[in-house]
Scaffold this motif. Structure first.
Motif, PDB file in Angstrom:
ATOM      1  N   ASN A 189      37.143  51.409  39.586  1.00  0.00           N
ATOM      2  CA  ASN A 189      38.300  50.913  40.339  1.00  0.00           C
ATOM      3  C   ASN A 189      38.327  49.385  40.416  1.00  0.00           C
ATOM      4  O   ASN A 189      39.144  48.815  41.141  1.00  0.00           O
ATOM      5  CB  ASN A 189      38.289  51.489  41.757  1.00  0.00           C
ATOM      6  N   ASN A 190      37.403  48.744  39.681  1.00  0.00           N
ATOM      7  CA  ASN A 190      37.304  47.275  39.668  1.00  0.00           C
ATOM      8  C   ASN A 190      37.010  46.700  41.048  1.00  0.00           C
ATOM      9  O   ASN A 190      37.471  45.603  41.396  1.00  0.00           O
ATOM     10  CB  ASN A 190      38.583  46.646  39.102  1.00  0.00           C
ATOM     11  N   ASP A 191      36.226  47.460  41.837  1.00  0.00           N
ATOM     12  CA  ASP A 191      35.854  47.007  43.173  1.00  0.00           C
ATOM     13  C   ASP A 191      34.430  46.455  43.169  1.00  0.00           C
ATOM     14  O   ASP A 191      33.638  46.740  42.273  1.00  0.00           O
ATOM     15  CB  ASP A 191      35.952  48.154  44.174  1.00  0.00           C
ATOM     16  N   GLU A 192      34.117  45.664  44.199  1.00  0.00           N
ATOM     17  CA  GLU A 192      32.776  45.106  44.345  1.00  0.00           C
ATOM     18  C   GLU A 192      32.005  45.875  45.414  1.00  0.00           C
ATOM     19  O   GLU A 192      32.599  46.459  46.322  1.00  0.00           O
ATOM     20  CB  GLU A 192      32.866  43.627  44.704  1.00  0.00           C
ATOM     21  N   ILE A 193      30.690  45.835  45.311  1.00  0.00           N
ATOM     22  CA  ILE A 193      29.830  46.611  46.205  1.00  0.00           C
ATOM     23  C   ILE A 193      29.021  45.665  47.086  1.00  0.00           C
ATOM     24  O   ILE A 193      28.374  44.736  46.596  1.00  0.00           O
ATOM     25  CB  ILE A 193      28.865  47.519  45.407  1.00  0.00           C
ATOM     26  N   LEU A 194      29.057  45.931  48.391  1.00  0.00           N
ATOM     27  CA  LEU A 194      28.224  45.218  49.352  1.00  0.00           C
ATOM     28  C   LEU A 194      27.053  46.130  49.704  1.00  0.00           C
ATOM     29  O   LEU A 194      27.256  47.267  50.120  1.00  0.00           O
ATOM     30  CB  LEU A 194      29.035  44.846  50.588  1.00  0.00           C
TER      31      LEU A 194
END
Length: 348
Positions: A189-194
């Motif tokens: 989903n082209n998201d970043e992970i924290l």
């Protein structure tokens, strides 16, 4: 010295401005909606000659109306080449004045290209409205596995997160640990992970800080988190906490390939705030190099569209990467956040 090409698009009309640049260009644009949507697109390109002193100052100010959707894109590209004798100064200032509206989307960008021996600096000014500096991204965190079902629930009920907070390893009865399958889904989903480390309930003592940092580092390596990713120690308000724990956490994570981060309620009267301040008094680099993710103030769950103005609480001068402004959504098991794009390069 340099040349400027400005493309300013309002609604469906296109306005082209081209002029020689001596000391810079100031651009002001405003839009009134024709169909309920403002589309403002500003593009500036500066090309500086070699063997010359190039001074480039760009200022863009956008005025957008309320009760409409505002789509604002600002792009600045500075191509400045200088030799050893040359010098260069580049200043970019962007101001977006956006009234409360149905939805606002602001994309601010600036790029500086320098030739041999070139010096350049660029920055984006503060925006009014829901964006500040280089802007914010809406995101979530969850103690549940991020399945396709949960992803659909979030999109249908709240919005499209650009950042997803997940936990390193399982904490029984509290949170599930991030899996490689989840990583693949989030990245698709082209998201970043924290990355959050919460497998403790006591944040007191230097040795404890070292111990938790070492465990977090090992868990991050197991899941394949890349170098430079920030690891956030989850310090809940009911935990014992002191400066020594923060120093132990900071020194251990900093000596690894990861970056130190801390999550908690960083309000002025919290024990965590006092402990962090004391740790910084002992070692100023803790403030310079630690990323804070604060849960103060808690203003309640919202959709992405109705996210509040970005106003996190944290010690002055700290690197606040994000604000968890809403807790425990009813429709899906998530909390809602805003993240400062200035620092999101330390997310996975």
């Amino acid at each position: 010295m340099a040349a400027v090409l400005l493309l300013l698009s309002l609604f469906s009309g296109l306005y082209i401005y081209k002029a020689g640049l001596k000391e810079g260009k100031e651009i002001s644009s405003s839009a009134q909606p024709m169909d309920g949507t403002n589309n403002i697109n500003n593009q500036i390109e500066n090309n500086g000659s070699k063997s010359a002193e190039n001074t480039v100052e760009n200022q863009i100010e956008n005025e957008a109306g309320k009760d409409v959707k505002n789509n604002i894109t600002n792009n600045i590209t500075n191509n400045v080449e200088v030799n050893v004798q040359g010098d260069g100064d580049v200043v970019n200032t962007i101001s977006n004045n956006i009234s409360n509206s149905v939805t606002n989307q602001n994309t601010g960008g600036s790029g500086n290209g320098n030739g041999d021996g070139g010096n350049g600096s660029g920055g984006n000014g503060d925006d009014d409205g829901n964006n500040s500096g280089s802007g914010q991204s809406w995101g979530i965190d969850t103690a549940s596995p991020l399945t396709e079902e949960l992803s659909v629930c979030v999109r249908d009920n709240f919005g499209d997160p650009k950042v997803v907070g997940r936990y390193l390893g399982e904490k029984e009865g509290v949170s599930s640990g991030l899996t490689k399958e989840e990583v693949d889904l989030i990245k698709s989903n082209n998201d970043e992970i924290l990355l959050i480390h919460n497998r403790f309930d006591d944040a007191a003592g230097f040795d404890k800080g070292v111990e938790e940092a070492e465990e977090a580092i090992g868990l991050a390596q197991e899941i394949g988190a890349p170098q430079g990713t920030a690891l956030f120690a989850d310090i809940e308000p009911n935990y014992p906490v002191d400066a020594e724990f923060i120093i132990g956490w900071y020194e251990t994570v900093s000596s690894s390939s990861y970056a130190p981060g801390i999550y908690g309620i960083f309000a002025g009267d919290e024990a965590l705030t006092a402990a962090f301040t004391e740790a910084v008094n002992q070692d100023a680099s803790i403030q310079d190099d630690t990323y804070l993710w604060t849960a103060a103030p808690n203003v309640g769950i919202t959709t992405e569209e109705d996210a509040p103005e970005y106003r996190p609480q944290a010690p002055e001068g700290s690197k606040v990467i994000g604000w968890q402004y809403g807790l425990d959504a009813q429709a899906c098991n998530i909390d809602t956040n805003l993240f400062n794009n200035e620092y999101t390069d330390v997310l996975w």
